[in-house]
Design a protein around this motif. Sequence first.
Motif, PDB file in Angstrom:
ATOM      1  N   ASN A 141       0.874  -1.179   0.010  1.00 13.64           N
ATOM      2  CA  ASN A 141      -0.106  -0.154   0.094  1.00 13.64           C
ATOM      3  C   ASN A 141       0.742   1.283   0.030  1.00 13.64           C
ATOM      4  O   ASN A 141       1.646   1.616   0.913  1.00 13.64           O
ATOM      5  CB  ASN A 141      -0.928   0.047   1.183  1.00 13.64           C
ATOM      6  CG  ASN A 141      -1.932   1.203   1.225  1.00 13.64           C
ATOM      7  OD1 ASN A 141      -1.436   2.427   1.248  1.00 13.64           O
ATOM      8  ND2 ASN A 141      -3.274   0.817   1.050  1.00 13.64           N
ATOM      9  N   GLN A 142       0.771   2.186  -0.970  1.00 19.06           N
ATOM     10  CA  GLN A 142       1.434   3.134  -1.188  1.00 19.06           C
ATOM     11  C   GLN A 142       1.442   4.152  -0.121  1.00 19.06           C
ATOM     12  O   GLN A 142       2.108   4.942   0.472  1.00 19.06           O
ATOM     13  CB  GLN A 142       1.477   3.934  -2.410  1.00 19.06           C
ATOM     14  CG  GLN A 142       1.776   2.906  -3.777  1.00 19.06           C
ATOM     15  CD  GLN A 142       3.404   2.693  -3.698  1.00 19.06           C
ATOM     16  OE1 GLN A 142       4.074   3.166  -3.615  1.00 19.06           O
ATOM     17  NE2 GLN A 142       3.627   1.332  -3.675  1.00 19.06           N
ATOM     18  N   ARG A 143       0.016   4.589   0.468  1.00 15.58           N
ATOM     19  CA  ARG A 143      -0.382   5.375   1.490  1.00 15.58           C
ATOM     20  C   ARG A 143       0.529   4.864   2.697  1.00 15.58           C
ATOM     21  O   ARG A 143       1.236   5.938   3.525  1.00 15.58           O
ATOM     22  CB  ARG A 143      -1.671   5.586   1.727  1.00 15.58           C
ATOM     23  CG  ARG A 143      -2.292   6.435   0.408  1.00 15.58           C
ATOM     24  CD  ARG A 143      -3.816   6.626   0.733  1.00 15.58           C
ATOM     25  NE  ARG A 143      -4.200   7.441  -0.516  1.00 15.58           N
ATOM     26  CZ  ARG A 143      -5.599   7.627  -0.471  1.00 15.58           C
ATOM     27  NH1 ARG A 143      -6.400   7.223   0.682  1.00 15.58           N
ATOM     28  NH2 ARG A 143      -6.076   8.283  -1.289  1.00 15.58           N
TER      29      ARG A 143
END
Length: 214
Positions: A141-143
């Motif tokens: 997950n990039q966030r």
Amino acid sequence: MINESKKSSKLLWLELGWLFICLPASLLLPISPWLKLCLVLSGVCYCVYQSKNMGLLKRRHLLYFGHYPGSWMMWLRFLIFVIISLILVAITMPESLFSVVTGNPSLWFGICIFYAVCSVYPQEFVYRVFFYKRYSGLIVNQRLLIGFNASLFCFAHVIFLNGLVFLLTFIGGVLFALTYQKSRSLLLTSLEHSAYGLWLFTLGLGEMLAFPGA
């Protein structure tokens, strides 16, 4: 294959914990400054060794600026920060406002050059280029990856034991991680990082971040 992958991930997590948590935390230990220096240098040497193995010490990583269409937003954020921080310092600490620039401009200029080249650039290499190349696969997950990266960057300043420093470095970490993720430019990210740090120094808040006074 799956077991090998899990083993590799565990080793990377252990390595990450040593480099980005244990080493910064060691600066708080009541041990010899020379031992602290040796510990930090061990981490630096290890990062350089692994970076060479990963091909990160090449011009395309170190000197790439590239074209980042979203750079206008990056500088708009900085402008907003400049205006808000200027107003706050002018109201709450008017005696500190531009104290180094007016009191010792030569020191101000020298620190600006040293900070950008010898502090910011290496930090951004380790916390953005090295970190993303080596550990981005651990968090899909990039966030979450941005938040985790910013948290580690914030923790790197644990030696200051200052709540405002933690807040500013976490927010800065988020901004710098966003810029690097979108541009993949070490130079651009370092430029943004330098702008914030040097503005705080210019504004008169340098002592908070261990900058020399006027």
